[in-house]
Each structure stands twice: as structure tokens, then as C-alpha cells.
Design an enzyme around this catalytic site. Structure first.
Site, PDB file in Angstrom:
ATOM      1  N   GLU A  23       2.809 -13.197  -4.162  1.00 39.04           N
ATOM      2  CA  GLU A  23       1.631 -12.497  -3.787  1.00 39.04           C
ATOM      3  C   GLU A  23       1.705 -11.028  -3.909  1.00 39.04           C
ATOM      4  O   GLU A  23       2.829 -10.447  -4.123  1.00 39.04           O
ATOM      5  CB  GLU A  23       1.175 -12.736  -2.260  1.00 39.04           C
ATOM      6  CG  GLU A  23       2.285 -12.200  -1.369  1.00 39.04           C
ATOM      7  CD  GLU A  23       1.810 -11.929  -0.098  1.00 39.04           C
ATOM      8  OE1 GLU A  23       0.905 -10.821   0.014  1.00 39.04           O
ATOM      9  OE2 GLU A  23       2.390 -12.137   0.851  1.00 39.04           O
ATOM     10  N   LYS A  84      -7.310  -5.192  -0.482  1.00 40.01           N
ATOM     11  CA  LYS A  84      -6.730  -6.438  -0.063  1.00 40.01           C
ATOM     12  C   LYS A  84      -7.690  -7.443  -0.201  1.00 40.01           C
ATOM     13  O   LYS A  84      -8.597  -7.589   0.593  1.00 40.01           O
ATOM     14  CB  LYS A  84      -6.222  -6.131   1.248  1.00 40.01           C
ATOM     15  CG  LYS A  84      -5.663  -7.406   2.079  1.00 40.01           C
ATOM     16  CD  LYS A  84      -5.136  -6.719   3.233  1.00 40.01           C
ATOM     17  CE  LYS A  84      -4.882  -8.090   4.306  1.00 40.01           C
ATOM     18  NZ  LYS A  84      -4.459  -7.743   5.550  1.00 40.01           N
ATOM     19  N   LYS A 157       4.343 -13.360  11.273  1.00 39.25           N
ATOM     20  CA  LYS A 157       4.876 -12.104  11.602  1.00 39.25           C
ATOM     21  C   LYS A 157       4.783 -12.386  13.068  1.00 39.25           C
ATOM     22  O   LYS A 157       3.889 -12.575  13.816  1.00 39.25           O
ATOM     23  CB  LYS A 157       3.978 -11.225  10.922  1.00 39.25           C
ATOM     24  CG  LYS A 157       4.134 -10.960   9.369  1.00 39.25           C
ATOM     25  CD  LYS A 157       3.349  -9.926   8.889  1.00 39.25           C
ATOM     26  CE  LYS A 157       1.845 -10.237   8.275  1.00 39.25           C
ATOM     27  NZ  LYS A 157       1.987 -11.249   7.078  1.00 39.25           N
TER      28      LYS A 157
HETATM   29  N1  PSU Z   1       3.791 -10.892   4.559  1.00 39.42           N
HETATM   30  C1  PSU Z   1       4.326  -9.620   4.497  1.00 39.42           C
HETATM   31  N2  PSU Z   1       3.936  -8.683   4.200  1.00 39.42           N
HETATM   32  C2  PSU Z   1       2.531  -8.726   3.962  1.00 39.42           C
HETATM   33  C3  PSU Z   1       1.740  -9.894   4.241  1.00 39.42           C
HETATM   34  C4  PSU Z   1       2.723 -11.172   4.522  1.00 39.42           C
HETATM   35  O1  PSU Z   1       5.912  -9.607   4.573  1.00 39.42           O
HETATM   36  O2  PSU Z   1       1.919  -7.585   3.774  1.00 39.42           O
HETATM   37  C5  PSU Z   1       0.271 -10.137   3.834  1.00 39.42           C
HETATM   38  C6  PSU Z   1       0.196 -11.345   3.215  1.00 39.42           C
HETATM   39  O3  PSU Z   1      -0.572 -11.061   2.319  1.00 39.42           O
HETATM   40  C7  PSU Z   1      -0.786 -12.146   4.277  1.00 39.42           C
HETATM   41  C8  PSU Z   1      -1.329 -10.911   4.948  1.00 39.42           C
HETATM   42  O4  PSU Z   1      -1.444 -13.239   3.696  1.00 39.42           O
HETATM   43  O5  PSU Z   1      -0.502  -9.996   5.199  1.00 39.42           O
HETATM   44  C9  PSU Z   1      -2.464 -11.357   6.157  1.00 39.42           C
HETATM   45  O6  PSU Z   1      -3.189 -10.445   6.552  1.00 39.42           O
HETATM   46  P1  PSU Z   1      -4.335 -10.960   7.526  1.00 39.42           P
HETATM   47  O7  PSU Z   1      -3.585 -11.137   8.779  1.00 39.42           O
HETATM   48  O8  PSU Z   1      -5.504  -9.876   7.505  1.00 39.42           O
HETATM   49  O9  PSU Z   1      -5.009 -12.207   7.271  1.00 39.42           O
END
Ligand code: PSU
Ligand code: MN
Length: 299
Positions: A23, A84, A157
Site C-alpha cells: 500500500e 488518502k 494498530k
Molecule cells: N499501517 C501503518 N501505517 C499506516 C496505515 C496502516 O503502519 O499509515 C494506514 C493504512 O493505509 C490503513 C489506514 O488502511 O492507515 C487506516 O486508516 P483509517 O483508520 O482512516 O481507515
């Protein structure tokens, strides 16, 4: 709309060689400059060293790119106008000739379009803390609930509500297996405190699971491969930084898609680079395992 392939990805798709999707949101919104570019390059090298072809996915000036050359990687890392993009944003960005990095959800979607089955990321998006009021749940979950892809990550996370996210993974019938662990990893931490029912000991075993999913037709959703980082962050430091980050986000009214980049950036700044080091290790180790799985699938 047409999809643009890098030369190596086009060749690999033709010959059936192993490919790993990567990604780009990690590069543009997850890691600080200048390490974002060096990590993006290094991760691609790791995938190649493990015998697979890297396919970093992004949209540049309207063009959906599967596999980026070094200039395009630089653009994703350094341009200030990179949005994003989740799945719902793809068509808008593409039609209006804008540029965006793709999240786990959007990357999985495009990988699915072109037939790439293995994906490496850092940590999945999931259910945010306080989601019972904010309704903030990552579109990653909905996407993984309907796309056949094996995604290697270090769990979700630790900024998220891990328990609620695990419940959603179960509801959506998303496959979940630990790599050499029975503890669900917590991104910066090797153990989130939640146990995993299933573990696999090798890339070969994970490839066997992927093949069994096809035979049993349980491959309409993703398989999450949870790969814990070897050296976790100092736990008390982690917990303190998380608390201040969540408080900061609330105080500054950060919502929606800005929450995750805000908290990651807070971690990197407040830990003076410790979380960044761990984050980079996570992405490298996940890419190596994903490549091993993609190779094992071709055997
Ligand atoms: N994992 C990481 N760093 C990131 C992300 C994931 O180590 O920046 C990103 C991924 O692209 C994931 C996104 O899909 O964060 C999730 O964002 P949200 O919580 O807004 O859906
Ligand atoms: Mn969100």
C-alpha cells in the site's frame, strides 16, 4: 480508465510469478519524510530478495498504478497533494485526474481487480476507541470482509479498540491466523493481550491454508496473517504516548480519516523515533513474510 503496470508487474502477471501488493498510504501518511521514501524502496528490495515482485499501488494524476517506478515512489513520498484514498474515493480521484495513496481497503480492491492475492502492510485499520459514539470504524474491515486476499500485518494498530476489531473480524468471517504466535499482536507491541485460536509455523503452512480456503470456498473474504514485531516498544512509554495522543486528538477535534495519521505522527514525535523504528521493522518483516507466502503459493 486504464490501469498502468510497472514492467516487472506486467511480466509477473503474465508469467504467473509471485507478486506482493504494497500500500502507499504508509508512505504518504504513515511515515515521516525522508524515511518514508527510503523505507518504500527498501521494502520493495526485500520483496525482490525473497523471490517475489513488489506491486506498490497508488493513483498518480488520475492513473491507477500497480507497481511504481522510482520517480513515482518519490512523488508519493514527497508531493504535498497526495490524498488518502479508500475504496469510495478511487473513482473520484481517477476521473478528476488527482493523486492519492491507497489504504489497505483501496489497495486490496485494486489488487483484487488485477488478480494479486498477497498483500503486506503495517497494521490494519479497525474499530476506533469510542466508536460506540463516533461510529469510526475503518473501511479496511468492510473491504476485507468481501475481498479474497491474504494480508500480512502486525495486527491492528494499538491506537484502536483491539477487542472490538477482533469481534468485527469474526462477524465478517475474515480468516485470522498468527504467524508463530498465539497472541494477537498490537502493532507496536508483540502482544495486544488477546489470544489467537490459530497459528501457522511457516509460509508453506499459510500457503496451504490459502489453498484450502479455495477448495472449501471460504475465500470470499480476506485471510489476515498476524505477524508480531520482534522487538516491541517500551510498554509504559507506549501507553503514556497513546493516552496523550488520544487526548490531543479529542482536544483538537481530529476526526474521520485524519485520526490515524494524526496518532501515528504523534507517536513518532513523542517517542523521539522509537515508534518509527518499530514501525519500519514491522513493514519490513511483513513484506518478507508476504513474499515467502506468494512464492510458496506458486509451488
Ligand atoms: N499501517 C501503518 N501505517 C499506516 C496505515 C496502516 O503502519 O499509515 C494506514 C493504512 O493505509 C490503513 C489506514 O488502511 O492507515 C487506516 O486508516 P483509517 O483508520 O482512516 O481507515
Ligand atoms: Mn476512520
Amino acid at each position: 480508465m486504464s490501469i498502468h503496470y510497472s514492467a516487472e508487474v506486467a511480466a509477473a502477471l503474465k508469467s504467473g510469478a509471485p507478486i506482493v501488493a504494497l500500500e502507499s498510504t504508509i508512505i504518504s501518511h504513515g511515515l515521516p519524510r525522508p524515511s518514508n521514501l527510503s523505507v518504500a524502496i527498501e521494502v520493495e528490495e526485500i520483496v525482490r530478495a525473497h523471490g517475489a515482485v513488489p506491486a506498490t499501488i497508488a493513483i498518480l494524476d488520475g492513473l491507477v498504478c500497480v507497481g511504481l517506478d522510482s520517480d513515482q515512489l518519490k512523488e508519493i513520498a514527497n508531493r504535498d497533494d497526495i490524498a488518502k484514498a479508500s475504496i469510495r474515493d478511487l473513482a473520484v480521484i481517477s476521473a478528476l485526474k488527482s493523486s492519492a495513496a491507497t489504504t489497505v481497503a483501496a489497495t486490496s480492491h485494486i489488487a483484487g481487480l488485477v488478480g494479486i492475492k498477497v498483500f503486506a502492510t503495517g497494521g490494519l485499520g479497525g474499530v476506533h476507541r469510542g466508536a460506540n459514539e463516533s461510529f469510526d470504524e475503518s473501511a479496511d474491515l468492510g473491504a476485507l470482509g468481501k475481498l479474497d486476499i491474504a494480508i500480512v500485518c502486525a495486527g491492528v494498530k494499538s491506537i484502536l479498540d483491539v477487542g472490538a476489531t477482533l469481534e468485527r473480524l469474526e462477524t465478517l468471517s475474515i480468516g485470522l491466523v498468527g504467524y508463530k504466535t498465539n497472541a494477537f499482536p498490537g502493532f507496536y507491541l508483540t502482544d495486544s493481550g488477546f489470544t489467537l485460536e490459530h497459528r501457522a509455523e511457516s509460509a508453506t503452512e499459510i500457503a496451504a491454508i490459502i489453498k484450502a480456503r479455495r477448495e472449501l470456498k471460504t475465500d470470499s473474504t480476506a485471510l489476515v496473517v498476524a505477524n508480531p514485531v520482534e522487538e516491541e516498544m517500551d510498554r509504559s512509554r507506549h501507553d503514556a504516548i497513546l493516552a496523550s495522543g488520544l487526548a490531543g486528538a479529542a482536544a483538537q477535534g481530529i476526526t474521520g480519516k485524519d485520526v490515524t495519521p494524526f496518532l501515528l505522527e504523534h507517536f513518532h514525535t513523542a517517542s523521539q523515533g522509537e515508534s518509527l523504528k518499530v514501525n519500519i521493522e514491522i513493514i519490513k518483516s511483513n513484506s518478507a513474510l508476504a513474499a515467502d507466502i506468494a512464492v510458496a503459493l506458486t509451488k
